[in-house]
Design an enzyme around this catalytic site. Structure first.
Site, short mmCIF file in Angstrom:
data_model
loop_
_atom_site.label_atom_id
_atom_site.label_comp_id
_atom_site.label_asym_id
_atom_site.label_seq_id
_atom_site.Cartn_x
_atom_site.Cartn_y
_atom_site.Cartn_z
N LYS A 150 26.22 -97.12 -13.06
CA LYS A 150 26.17 -98.62 -13.74
C LYS A 150 25.19 -98.35 -14.93
CE LYS A 150 22.76 -100.09 -10.25
NZ LYS A 150 21.70 -100.45 -11.26
N CYS A 201 17.78 -104.50 -8.92
CA CYS A 201 18.91 -103.87 -8.54
C CYS A 201 19.51 -104.47 -7.31
CB CYS A 201 19.14 -102.54 -8.98
SG CYS A 201 18.98 -102.05 -10.89
N ASP A 224 20.90 -96.95 -6.15
CA ASP A 224 19.92 -96.41 -7.03
C ASP A 224 18.70 -95.48 -6.22
OD1 ASP A 224 21.34 -97.64 -8.83
OD2 ASP A 224 19.56 -98.85 -9.58
#
Length: 235
Positions: free
Chosen positions: A127, A175, A14
């Site tokens: 995702k 995450c 990310d």
């Protein structure tokens, strides 16, 4: 000589505009500063590091994790929570923190930051695409009965013969943590490189590290043996 018992993969989690200063809607302090270390890892040859996988939050505008989507009563990002229910099993639930709207599909905030050397990536996984569930992990959501939103990452890693999964990126306490924990749960040696990640809540990072290690994750330093092992493959 290559070690057949060591076939690593890199997960870059990310590294998106909305998670980085100065303009990200959910900017993690110093989030951009880790990019040079990540690019150093990405520059390793494919003979040393065959899989270099980026993940992206890729949320629809009506995602359940956005505080703005909760109206009865209105909720605030960071401080309020919501309960998420397995769409196929109402008895399975969990509570998640609410966030500002971020990484909405096809918006600039969802882009990987330009400093990241994306030319070295072998795969990109999107995702958090199901508006009904949160998905911190690059593998799947916490909902298991039945499984919801499996990304296929486990299969990708296993088909490549991966033994060790190195996790870097943002954010360390969400995450990155969830991705590393699931990597360990799937039987890989899971390694988080501390200098190549940053936390949403830095004050809680020490406790988070302890919890990760209890989940089977190795939290290591850039100068440590686990990282040196990557570079020895390039000698």
């Amino acid at each position: 000589m290559a070690d057949p018992a060591f076939r690593p993969a890199l997960l870059v989690v990310d590294m998106q505009e909305d998670f980085c200063p100065p303009n990200g809607s959910l900017a993690v302090a110093e989030g951009r500063d880790i990019t040079p270390l990540i690019n150093t890892l990405l520059a390793l040859p494919s003979t040393t590091l065959p899989l270099k996988i980026a993940t992206k939050d890729w949320h629809p505008p009506n995602h359940i994790s956005f505080a703005i989507n909760h109206h009865d009563p209105p909720k605030q990002p960071f401080t309020d929570t919501t309960t998420i229910t397995n769409p196929s099993n109402p008895s399975e639930t969990y509570t998640t923190r609410l966030w500002p709207a971020h990484c909405i599909q096809h918006t600039p905030g969802a882009n990987l930051i330009p400093e990241l050397d994306t030319t070295r990536l072998t795969h990109t996984i999107e995702k958090g695409t199901d508006p009904r569930v949160e998905m911190y992990s690059a593998f799947y959501t916490p909902l298991t009965s039945p499984r919801v939103s499996d990304s296929g990452l486990t299969t990708l890693l296993r088909e490549a013969g991966t033994t060790h999964v190195y996790v870097v990126g943002l954010a360390a306490d969400y995450c990155v943590r969830s991705t590393a924990a699931d990597a360990a749960r799937e039987g890989f040696v899971a390694v988080v490189i501390e200098e190549a990640t940053r936390a949403v809540d830095p004050a809680g990072w020490a406790a988070c590290k302890g919890e990760m290690e209890a989940e089977g994750v190795r939290v290591v330093g850039w100068e440590g043996e686990e990282v040196r092992r990557l570079f020895r493959g390039n000698e």
